[in-house]
Enzyme design. Structure first.
Site, PDB file in Angstrom:
ATOM      1  N   GLN A  58     -90.968 -70.802 -47.296  1.00 41.46           N
ATOM      2  CA  GLN A  58     -90.964 -71.520 -46.016  1.00 41.46           C
ATOM      3  C   GLN A  58     -91.696 -72.852 -46.099  1.00 41.46           C
ATOM      4  OE1 GLN A  58     -89.402 -71.001 -43.228  1.00 41.46           O
ATOM      5  NE2 GLN A  58     -88.638 -68.927 -43.543  1.00 41.46           N
ATOM      6  N   ALA A  95     -83.352 -72.909 -51.716  1.00 41.66           N
ATOM      7  CA  ALA A  95     -82.820 -74.187 -51.232  1.00 41.66           C
ATOM      8  C   ALA A  95     -82.454 -74.177 -49.747  1.00 41.66           C
ATOM      9  CB  ALA A  95     -81.587 -74.568 -52.061  1.00 41.66           C
ATOM     10  N   HIS A  96     -81.987 -73.015 -49.245  1.00 38.43           N
ATOM     11  CA  HIS A  96     -81.428 -73.049 -47.887  1.00 38.43           C
ATOM     12  C   HIS A  96     -82.476 -73.202 -46.792  1.00 38.43           C
ATOM     13  CE1 HIS A  96     -82.029 -68.849 -46.188  1.00 38.43           C
ATOM     14  NE2 HIS A  96     -82.303 -68.607 -47.451  1.00 38.43           N
ATOM     15  N   THR A 111     -74.244 -66.963 -66.150  1.00 35.68           N
ATOM     16  CA  THR A 111     -73.826 -68.371 -66.131  1.00 35.68           C
ATOM     17  C   THR A 111     -74.465 -69.081 -64.949  1.00 35.68           C
ATOM     18  OG1 THR A 111     -71.759 -67.781 -67.171  1.00 35.68           O
ATOM     19  CG2 THR A 111     -71.808 -69.892 -66.000  1.00 35.68           C
ATOM     20  N   CYS A 149     -84.388 -61.476 -41.416  1.00 37.24           N
ATOM     21  CA  CYS A 149     -84.210 -60.343 -42.328  1.00 37.24           C
ATOM     22  C   CYS A 149     -84.478 -59.037 -41.598  1.00 37.24           C
ATOM     23  CB  CYS A 149     -85.158 -60.455 -43.515  1.00 37.24           C
ATOM     24  SG  CYS A 149     -85.632 -62.127 -43.860  1.00 37.24           S
TER      25      CYS A 149
HETATM   26  N1  PLP Z   1     -89.715 -65.366 -48.502  1.00 37.78           N
HETATM   27  C1  PLP Z   1     -89.843 -65.930 -47.294  1.00 37.78           C
HETATM   28  C2  PLP Z   1     -91.194 -66.301 -46.782  1.00 37.78           C
HETATM   29  C3  PLP Z   1     -88.695 -66.150 -46.508  1.00 37.78           C
HETATM   30  O1  PLP Z   1     -88.816 -66.688 -45.296  1.00 37.78           O
HETATM   31  C4  PLP Z   1     -87.428 -65.773 -47.017  1.00 37.78           C
HETATM   32  C5  PLP Z   1     -86.209 -65.928 -46.192  1.00 37.78           C
HETATM   33  O2  PLP Z   1     -86.149 -65.543 -45.043  1.00 37.78           O
HETATM   34  C6  PLP Z   1     -87.359 -65.204 -48.291  1.00 37.78           C
HETATM   35  C7  PLP Z   1     -88.525 -65.020 -48.994  1.00 37.78           C
HETATM   36  C8  PLP Z   1     -86.044 -64.782 -48.887  1.00 37.78           C
HETATM   37  O3  PLP Z   1     -85.284 -65.908 -49.228  1.00 37.78           O
HETATM   38  P1  PLP Z   1     -83.757 -65.813 -49.643  1.00 37.78           P
HETATM   39  O4  PLP Z   1     -82.999 -65.773 -48.376  1.00 37.78           O
HETATM   40  O5  PLP Z   1     -83.480 -67.053 -50.424  1.00 37.78           O
HETATM   41  O6  PLP Z   1     -83.586 -64.604 -50.482  1.00 37.78           O
END
Ligand code: PLP
Length: 389
Positions: free
Chosen positions: A184, A205-206, A242, A329
């Site tokens: 973050q 990246a996102h 790859t 999540c």
């Molecule tokens: N760690 C943190 C603090 C996050 O906010 C997130 C995504 O919500 C992740 C890990 C997981 O990232 P990714 O979506 O690239 O697996």
């Protein structure tokens, strides 16, 4: 009218300049970086450039020249798994891991998996009601014997940032390796991998205007990790498969762009967030603002309104705003936030929790409209509640 997007901690749109740099690598320059011909050499050069861009963003350049190792992955979840499981597999068993209960689920679940399978012993670190680490207690835990300390750079729900430089110094004092989930924070606040003594850093990246499904784990040169994905021995044997060249180019381009724009953008984003907060506080006197308001992510505004459940507000807002009632999540699992549990928040405030997060496309007009919509929803619900008594 489409909903005003206030969920930049969940994900961000790919910046058009980043997308433009990615596009040729899908079909025009489609080589495999492992190939020994010009197509492969071009792709491999692009991957090396992306590694430099990522390392530069987070200060992972070695003082003697060159970069610490940048392992490209499918995102932070994979990077975190590689860091924690890969580290534990190379350490004395069981590996002693110290961590906070408010880390991302990828950290918690990887660590608990190791504990359940007898590969790790977990030491839980205390946090206060703002999610802050108690540094004296941390030092005691480190002194008691720890192999790996895990501390995120910033929390994905309440936005609290951690004093990584001080923490890094403590880890060096006690000979502990330091893994930081910077998902973050990267591209939003300054990070100094080398100078702060960080040994492993995950990013994705996102979260900073790059593509989904592309991330990295930065590994201090010389640190041994056990690969978690085996195959053709790509990336120094640390992550076979790859390479996702367009995704990696996108990660690198987004990192370079954030390095150039971060300071100005994030100052602006913090000002918008502060105006948002002030407008809400003026109209909702009982508003609770979560997290460490002295040291939080610029775009983070995590609030709760006592006596109002977030699902009531969502229903009242009827799709006008897009925000999160817990981290993306967790939303799918429909459970209360483990972060709010970790900071000891009471059930009433937990039920009212809203995570509003701003990003670089956010405008003053959007913030004003969002605050007005939230205030109107709050007033309508309060009027209904009062009519019932
Ligand atoms: N760690 C943190 C603090 C996050 O906010 C997130 C995504 O919500 C992740 C890990 C997981 O990232 P990714 O979506 O690239 O697996």
């Amino acid at each position: 009218m489409s909903a005003i997007y206030l969920d930049y901690h969940a994900t961000t749109p790919v910046d058009p300049h980043v997308l433009a740099q990615m596009l040729p690598w899908f079909s025009q320059d489609f080589g495999n970086p492992s190939s020994n011909h010009s197509y492969g050499y071009d792709a491999s050069k692009a991957v090396r450039q992306a590694a430099t861009q990522v390392a530069s963003l987070v200060g992972a350049l070695k003082p003697q020249g060159g970069l610490h190792t940048v392992v490209f992955t499918s995102g932070a979840t994979e990077s975190i798994n590689l860091a924690i499981k890969g580290f534990a597999a190379k350490s004395a068993q069981p590996c002693r891991i110290a961590l906070m209960a408010l880390e991302h689920k990828a950290v918690l679940d990887s660590s608990k998996y190791l504990e359940q399978t007898g590969q790790a012993e977990l030491k839980w670190l205390k946090v206060d009601s703002k999610g802050r680490l108690e540094l004296a207690e941390l030092e005691n835990v480190l002194a008691s014997g720890v192999d790996l300390l895990v501390v995120m750079a910033a929390n994905n729900e309440i936005g609290t940032c951690y004093p990584l430089e001080v923490i890094g110094q403590l880890t060096k004092k006690y000979g502990v390796s330091f893994f930081c989930d910077a998902s973050q924070a990267a591209g939003k606040i300054p990070l100094e991998f080398e100078a702060w003594g960080i040994d492993l850093m995950a990013l994705t990246a996102h979260k900073f205007y790059g593509p989904k499904g592309s991330g990295a784990l930065i590994v201090r040169s010389g640190l041994q990790l056990q690969a978690q994905i085996h195959g053709g021995g790509h990336q120094q044997g640390l992550r076979s498969g790859t390479l996702n060249v367009p995704g990696i180019v996108g990660l690198g381009a987004a990192a370079a762009q954030r390095q150039a724009e971060m300071q100005a953008d994030e100052t602006q984003i913090a000002a918008l967030r502060d105006a948002f907060q002030a407008q809400l506080q003026a109209a909702i006197p009982e508003l609770v603002v979560n997290g460490d308001t002295d040291f939080r992510l610029p775009g983070n505004l995590h609030i709760a309104i006592p006596g109002l459940a977030n699902h009531q507000l969502l229903a009242q807002l009827a799709g006008k705003l897009a925000f999160s009632t817990t981290s993306a999540c967790n939303s799918a699992l429909d459970v209360s936030s483990h972060v709010l549990c970790a900071i000891g928040q009471n059930q009433e405030l937990m039920r009212g929790a809203l995570r509003l997060s701003l990003g670089k496309p956010s405008t003053a007009e959007q913030v004003e409209a969002a605050a007005t919509a939230l205030i109107e929803a709050y007033q309508a619900l309060k009027a209904k509640q009062n009519a019932l008594v």
